[in-house]
Design an enzyme around this catalytic site. Structure first.
Site, PDB file in Angstrom:
ATOM      1  N   CYS A  87       0.834  -1.201   0.000  1.00  0.00           N
ATOM      2  CA  CYS A  87       0.000   0.000   0.000  1.00  0.00           C
ATOM      3  C   CYS A  87       0.872   1.256   0.000  1.00  0.00           C
ATOM      4  O   CYS A  87       1.535   1.547  -0.988  1.00  0.00           O
ATOM      5  CB  CYS A  87      -0.977  -0.048   1.165  1.00  0.00           C
ATOM      6  N   HIS A 196      -3.431  -5.637   1.100  1.00  0.00           N
ATOM      7  CA  HIS A 196      -2.694  -5.878   2.342  1.00  0.00           C
ATOM      8  C   HIS A 196      -2.609  -7.358   2.721  1.00  0.00           C
ATOM      9  O   HIS A 196      -3.465  -7.871   3.449  1.00  0.00           O
ATOM     10  CB  HIS A 196      -3.390  -5.132   3.477  1.00  0.00           C
ATOM     11  N   GLU A 198      -0.645  -8.623   4.873  1.00  0.00           N
ATOM     12  CA  GLU A 198      -0.381  -8.750   6.311  1.00  0.00           C
ATOM     13  C   GLU A 198      -1.664  -8.754   7.134  1.00  0.00           C
ATOM     14  O   GLU A 198      -1.641  -9.132   8.311  1.00  0.00           O
ATOM     15  CB  GLU A 198       0.565  -7.633   6.784  1.00  0.00           C
TER      16      GLU A 198
END
Length: 225
Positions: A87, A196, A198
């Site tokens: 991002c 994302h 994560e």
């Protein structure tokens, strides 16, 4: 001794804690890297996480690109160290010249926050070897400046060299050219993506654990080096 993976924090970074958690879940040791320190602390890979570095003043990632730590990241990447930008981290890597193109305001000028399907286009990178080409993964997307743009020549090079790593599936949420969600450097060691991974490392807290594959992949890459 576990693999040490650095996670950078800038003023305005939001997702460094989740990135460190993903590193830990993959079996590596997360190492905090402060934006003002020109020191990578002996890490073997680096994650530049999401957020709003320096408040996204000027352009997203434009100020972070000049942080002392980024000088070290650029040098290390030139030597082959794996680097992942997520991002805002993707924006920083583009601003730093580690990846081509730029991220601009989403089509429609709306901030997007949704779970997003991606197609894995390349497994020939340090961060995607655990996937299969054509696999579809579900990870969160949350960005206001996520529209990937580049010149026609750059797009042709990315496509021709197999450097489009992830593509949006089931509709393009932000108007990115060629439905591009993530790309890689020419040597496949540096990867940037807008969604994302994560935030998708545990089924309990994410839509899936599909994102863990990126962090497992880089462990394979480091151990094989």
């Amino acid at each position: 001794m576990s693999t040490r993976i650095g996670v950078v924090t800038f003023p305005g970074t939001l997702d460094d804690v989740d990135a460190a958690r993903a590193v830990r879940l993959a079996g590596a040791e997360p190492v905090a890297l402060w934006h003002g320190d020109a020191d990578l602390r002996g890490v073997e890979a680096v994650v530049v996480p999401g957020g709003f570095s320096y408040g996204d003043y000027l352009r997203a990632g434009a100020i972070a690109r000049f942080a002392p730590v980024m000088g070290e990241v650029v040098t290390a990447a030139a030597g082959g160290m794996p680097v992942l930008g997520i991002c805002n981290g993707f924006q920083v890597l583009c601003e730093a010249g580690l990846l081509p193109g730029a991220l601009t305001r989403n089509a429609g000028l709306h901030f997007l926050c949704r779970d997003q399907w991606l197609t894995v286009e390349s497994t020939a990178t340090a961060w995607t070897s655990r996937f299969e080409v054509g696999a579809e993964i579900l990870v969160p997307l949350k960005s206001g400046e996520g529209r990937y743009v580049a010149s026609e020549q750059t797009l042709a090079e990315l496509e021709g060299e197999g450097r489009v790593v992830f593509r949006y599936t089931g509709g393009n949420p932000n108007g990115s050219l060629h439905d591009i969600a993530g790309i890689a450097s020419a040597n496949g060691r540096v990867v940037g993506l807008m969604p994302h991974p994560e935030h998708a490392t545990e089924v309990l807290t994410g839509p899936t654990d599909d994102g863990l594959g990126l962090f497992l992949s880089v462990l394979d890459s480091v151990l094989a080096a």
